[in-house]
Design a protein around this motif. Sequence first.
Motif, PDB file in Angstrom:
ATOM      1  N   GLN A   1      -3.670   2.498   7.685  1.00 19.29           N
ATOM      2  CA  GLN A   1      -3.740   1.634   6.506  1.00 19.29           C
ATOM      3  C   GLN A   1      -4.223   0.230   6.867  1.00 19.29           C
ATOM      4  O   GLN A   1      -5.032  -0.351   6.152  1.00 19.29           O
ATOM      5  CB  GLN A   1      -2.373   1.602   5.815  1.00 19.29           C
ATOM      6  CG  GLN A   1      -2.032   2.947   5.216  1.00 19.29           C
ATOM      7  CD  GLN A   1      -0.679   3.018   4.532  1.00 19.29           C
ATOM      8  OE1 GLN A   1      -0.299   4.054   4.018  1.00 19.29           O
ATOM      9  NE2 GLN A   1       0.057   1.927   4.520  1.00 19.29           N
TER      10      GLN A   1
ATOM     11  N   ARG B   1       2.816   4.363   1.155  1.00 17.65           N
ATOM     12  CA  ARG B   1       3.248   4.567   2.540  1.00 17.65           C
ATOM     13  C   ARG B   1       3.528   6.019   2.902  1.00 17.65           C
ATOM     14  O   ARG B   1       3.875   6.306   4.051  1.00 17.65           O
ATOM     15  CB  ARG B   1       4.482   3.717   2.830  1.00 17.65           C
ATOM     16  CG  ARG B   1       5.720   4.054   2.017  1.00 17.65           C
ATOM     17  CD  ARG B   1       6.118   2.925   1.133  1.00 17.65           C
ATOM     18  NE  ARG B   1       7.379   3.154   0.465  1.00 17.65           N
ATOM     19  CZ  ARG B   1       8.085   2.183  -0.090  1.00 17.65           C
ATOM     20  NH1 ARG B   1       7.652   0.950  -0.046  1.00 17.65           N
ATOM     21  NH2 ARG B   1       9.210   2.430  -0.698  1.00 17.65           N
TER      22      ARG B   1
ATOM     23  N   TYR C   1      -3.106   7.639  -3.458  1.00 14.16           N
ATOM     24  CA  TYR C   1      -3.736   7.115  -2.239  1.00 14.16           C
ATOM     25  C   TYR C   1      -5.256   6.985  -2.374  1.00 14.16           C
ATOM     26  O   TYR C   1      -5.818   5.923  -2.163  1.00 14.16           O
ATOM     27  CB  TYR C   1      -3.374   8.030  -1.061  1.00 14.16           C
ATOM     28  CG  TYR C   1      -3.668   7.437   0.292  1.00 14.16           C
ATOM     29  CD1 TYR C   1      -2.684   6.743   0.983  1.00 14.16           C
ATOM     30  CD2 TYR C   1      -4.922   7.576   0.885  1.00 14.16           C
ATOM     31  CE1 TYR C   1      -2.947   6.191   2.239  1.00 14.16           C
ATOM     32  CE2 TYR C   1      -5.195   7.035   2.127  1.00 14.16           C
ATOM     33  CZ  TYR C   1      -4.203   6.337   2.800  1.00 14.16           C
ATOM     34  OH  TYR C   1      -4.470   5.790   4.032  1.00 14.16           O
TER      35      TYR C   1
ATOM     36  N   PHE D   1       0.846  -1.194   0.000  1.00 14.57           N
ATOM     37  CA  PHE D   1       0.000   0.000   0.000  1.00 14.57           C
ATOM     38  C   PHE D   1       0.885   1.250   0.000  1.00 14.57           C
ATOM     39  O   PHE D   1       2.019   1.213   0.485  1.00 14.57           O
ATOM     40  CB  PHE D   1      -0.900  -0.006   1.244  1.00 14.57           C
ATOM     41  CG  PHE D   1      -2.184   0.755   1.082  1.00 14.57           C
ATOM     42  CD1 PHE D   1      -3.234   0.217   0.348  1.00 14.57           C
ATOM     43  CD2 PHE D   1      -2.347   2.009   1.642  1.00 14.57           C
ATOM     44  CE1 PHE D   1      -4.424   0.917   0.186  1.00 14.57           C
ATOM     45  CE2 PHE D   1      -3.527   2.712   1.495  1.00 14.57           C
ATOM     46  CZ  PHE D   1      -4.571   2.158   0.761  1.00 14.57           C
TER      47      PHE D   1
END
Length: 755
Positions: free
Chosen positions: A45, A10, A330, A8
């Motif tokens: 997350q 970061r 994102y 994902f």
Amino acid sequence: MQTSVIGFPRVGELRELKFATEKFFKGLVSEQELEALAKDIRKKQWLKMQEKEVDFIPSNDFSFYDNFLDAAVLFNIIPERYRELSLSPLEKYFAMARGYKGPAGDVKALAMKKWFNTNYHYMVAEISDKDEISLVGDKPFKEYEEAKALGVETKPVVIGPFTLLKLLRYTEKKTEKDFLQQAVSAYKAYVEKFVSLGAKWLAFDEAYLVRDLDKEDLALFIALYQEILSVKGETKVLLQTYFGDVRDAFESILALPFDGIGLDFLEGKETKNLVAKGFPKDKLLFAGLVNGKNIWRNHYEKTIEQVKDLEAKGISVVLGTSCSLLHVPYTLEGENKLSAEVKRHFSFAVEKLSELLDLKKVLSGKAESSVLEENKALFASVRPNSEDKAVKERCAAITDADYTRLPAFSEREKIQKEEFKLPLFPTTTIGSFPQSADVRQNRNAFKKGEKTKEEYVAFNREKIAEWVKIQEDLDLDVLVHGEFERNDMVEYFGELLSGFLFTEKAWVQSYGTRCVKPPIIWGDVRRLSAMTVEWSTYAQSLTKRPMKGMLTGPVTILNWSFPREDISIAESTKQIALAIRDEVLDLEKNGIKIIQVDEAALREKLPLRKSDWYSEYLDWAIPAFRLVHSGCQANTQIHTHMCYSEFTDIIPAIDNMDADVISFEASRSDLQILDSLRENHFRTEVGPGVYDIHSPRVPSVEEIKEALEKMLKKIEKEKLWVNPDCGLKTRGREETLASLKNLVQAAKELRNEYC
């Protein structure tokens, strides 16, 4: 149906990690404050993925700078020059990534290269004969327990031993084979630690498996995992691949006791055929069907059909992303300027979690019928303002002659030597100068309507005049205008071309704290009016020295944008090439005689298998660049620039771009490209970067001279240019001036010696 995410983004939703890390570099926040922010980003997350019912949630995909560097530090692969620094472990880590010059010592950064076929850059860890690979770090274990404390069971991920050994830089006599047993012992200790912690799954990322592999490679891969997997006990192990297919290694992978195998079904053109030949019923297939590299919505109907086809063969499928979501922005949530009609076509990282959940529910028979129907209607619709008949007709009319510049290079070189009368070892920069706070404020104020166009232009003209004077005082030979009007080398041009869309907050990590906001190619592309002529001609009016016109090339614009999926990238690049060609000819017509067309990302979409290089990429990418400049006069000098990739194996193709001068990144790779230039009888004049602009270090005159002397052993003195390895927009004013002063002095001293 279960779902999995490989990794994902970061840096945080609003680039929180970037800004905090840069403050840490300046001493404005402590290590503890930086660590606390990182912990908060990870928490958000993990809980976001848990909320979206992701079954295999990654941990250890977070990094302060780079995952490959993390793996090197974890396994004790730290060159002695960094070990000796009197710094904290985190400061040493950043010294490896950025270089360091201060009270504790003076070291250059590690080399930096593109991560496979992406715009992400990884740090090339080095290992010497006396180094020993062993498990010394605790980052993956701490993050696993951190998630566990939040009630989240994660799938810890790490760069696998095969990819690690293949991508390390061996600085002495030993090679990957010599470190085999050390790697086995280190990774066994890693697995045993997670077994003791009760981890249910571990993932080893082995992206190198999608490259061309020989028998020795396969023997190394098998030898590593036969031993490493012997200690996994009840913990299950996933072998995760991405960016292509594993045709060379498929049988070897199946023969090893992995519990799950992750395959890319989007970029892996042979993946479907490989699996069709047979897949073990005792293993889970982690099918990468949600695109981790592009931002268009997933076509649910096609994905569901593929999953059902796999399940019909008796395969147990886990639906996942094709690669880490690190390579997309994102979330769409902050994109308030894009209309709802436009946004419904896109999916960023957070939205891809929703897509996984939608698909999971549909495949499990738990979704409302409207989910599938809405997605089907989206793909049946025509995107508004995406087609331009005139652009298509112009592309169709291109002939072979449009790709050839006359006269030939050897004749042009003589004409240009006479035209410009530059000294031996001419000095220049790559294009941009520091984007100081006032430059950014001026641009932002204009965008917000707080400044008139006249005020905005006047400010930039003042900056251009200031830096033209600086360059003359430094005694650089070929000048640039500084690019103060540009936010980004691709975004700037995209904003002036038709067919592009732009986001507000869709940042993607390129390396470390460097993030980019790629444009989206929405439709057919054309140039609406001149884009750079006014700035370049104004700059040229201030000096008698040659002023470079600065453009971004079509391949880089394509590769650093999110491309269309409804036409080929070759066709899309051709459209962009025609637009840049118009600008090149306009610059020439207005008296700009040196024009640099940067192709920093030329290698980025190069297929990972050599057998596909020309048929799938170079056969159209190189002609696209030639199309840009083929209409120029012989006395117009065309430059191009390339950075942070491995170019040694495509040197003949680069020479075939038929540019007059090419500058390369070379400082972080210890000038390794020079041997390839000589071996391939490279005809183009060349400027290998003499110092690293991604480090705050100021190189000394002696250091630059030493680099130039190395170059002269491989490059004819009449063909050698002197320049930094990339643009200077991210550097501070004082370090830029000091570095360029030393660069010019080194060139002059060498010039005196050779003349």
